[in-house]
Design an enzyme around this catalytic site. Structure first.
Site, PDB file in Angstrom:
ATOM      1  CE  LYS A  54      -2.278  13.889  67.770  1.00  0.00           C
ATOM      2  NZ  LYS A  54      -2.858  14.685  66.670  1.00  0.00           N
ATOM      3  CD  GLN A  98      -1.183  16.430  63.785  1.00  0.00           C
ATOM      4  OE1 GLN A  98      -1.742  15.583  64.469  1.00  0.00           O
ATOM      5  NE2 GLN A  98      -0.679  17.533  64.296  1.00  0.00           N
ATOM      6  CG  ASP A 121      -8.214  17.615  67.101  1.00  0.00           C
ATOM      7  OD1 ASP A 121      -7.633  17.376  68.174  1.00  0.00           O
ATOM      8  OD2 ASP A 121      -7.622  17.709  66.016  1.00  0.00           O
TER       9      ASP A 121
END
Length: 300
Positions: A54, A98, A121
């Site tokens: 990422k 995460q 997200d």
């Protein structure tokens, strides 16, 4: 019939290039550089690899990327404090915590604490509600990537009226995927472990999206001839020589003989997830400042 392989890796490269062009335009027109903050708690090896990817892709696209690496001993209260600081930081447009989080931390509470406008997200209940009611929010990255691949393969208008079956009902993939397919005017069925005769349900699908985390569950005779199959699963399976290989939730070689198109594992849906995360960060940056979203990414 041998199916066309849907090259998610190539499509993701194209999408990241469009995101990079949008970032350059925002910087030139408004002196705005979208900022993404990733919070990584603990030392989970898979998470470490994913976060590094990422970081690299965000920098390549011109985003301001920050990773906060916290020890596994971090308490839930401390993590919530970090999230609160990022919520109030005007330089941060997107926040991603995460998963998985270490034992003792309630991931639901942490995700609920993220500002929905920065929830790149797309997991916050407010964004889920906006998606369910057809309003503009931030859409979970993996389902969004699946929809883009379907549009690329079928054309957006060609999806109207098609029968779509989503195998799996998770909040991360299955449920938002069904919502996106309904918005594309498909007729949608969600199948799950409580469904009766799942193979028969799958055989009705013009579009079959599988996200259950069970290696090669879907066999070739579950697939409707000529359908499009999107395999979200990624599983590590042991091989006869003592090694391992990555496989999806669909028996690829069997399905390939029946479907008209399908995604491989790896190289299908996976690369789209990070590309859509970058896309969501740019969209969040524009919405937070009431700026027009560049048309070439707004229409993705």
């Amino acid at each position: 019939m041998t199916a066309t392989v849907i090259n998610g890796k190539a499509y993701a490269v194209s999408l990241r290039q469009q995101v990079g062009a949008a970032v350059a335009q925002l910087r030139a027109d408004w002196d705005v550089t979208p900022g993404l903050a990733v919070v990584l708690v603990g030392e989970d090896p898979a998470s470490q690899v994913y976060v590094r990817s990422k970081e690299a892709q965000a920098r390549e696209a011109g985003l301001r990327s920050t990773t906060l690496r916290l020890p596994a001993s971090t308490s839930q209260k401390e993590l919530l404090g970090v999230v609160a600081d990022l919520n109030s930081d005007p330089a941060v447009d997107g926040i991603l915590v995460q998963l998985p989080l270490p034992p003792g931390i309630d991931s639901g509470s942490v995700l609920a604490a993220i500002d929905p406008a920065k929830d790149v997200d797309g997991f916050h209940a407010i964004n889920a509600g906006l998606l369910a009611t057809g309003q503009k929010g931030l859409v979970p990255c993996t389902p969004l990537g699946c929809l883009m691949l379907l549009r690329h393969c079928l054309g957006p208008r060609a999806m109207t009226g098609l029968s779509a079956v989503v195998l799996g009902r998770s909040n991360i993939v299955g449920r938002p995927m069904a919502q996106l397919l309904m918005q594309a005017d498909c007729t949608v069925t969600i199948a799950h472990k409580g469904s009766r005769d799942v193979p028969a349900l799958c055989r009705q699908a013009d579009i079959l999206v599988v996200a259950v985390g069970r290696p090669e569950l879907v066999r070739g005779d579950w697939v409707k001839p000529g359908s499009v199959v999107i395999d979200v699963g990624i599983n590590r399976m042991a091989t006869a020589d003592g090694g391992s290989r990555l496989v999806g939730d669909v028996a690829y070689e069997e399905a390939r003989q029946v479907a008209s198109a399908l995604t491989p594992v790896p190289g299908g849906v996976g690369p789209m997830t990070i590309a859509c995360l970058l896309l969501n960060t740019v969209i969040a940056a524009c919405r937070r400042r009431s700026l027009a979203i560049p048309s070439y990414i707004a229409d993705c």
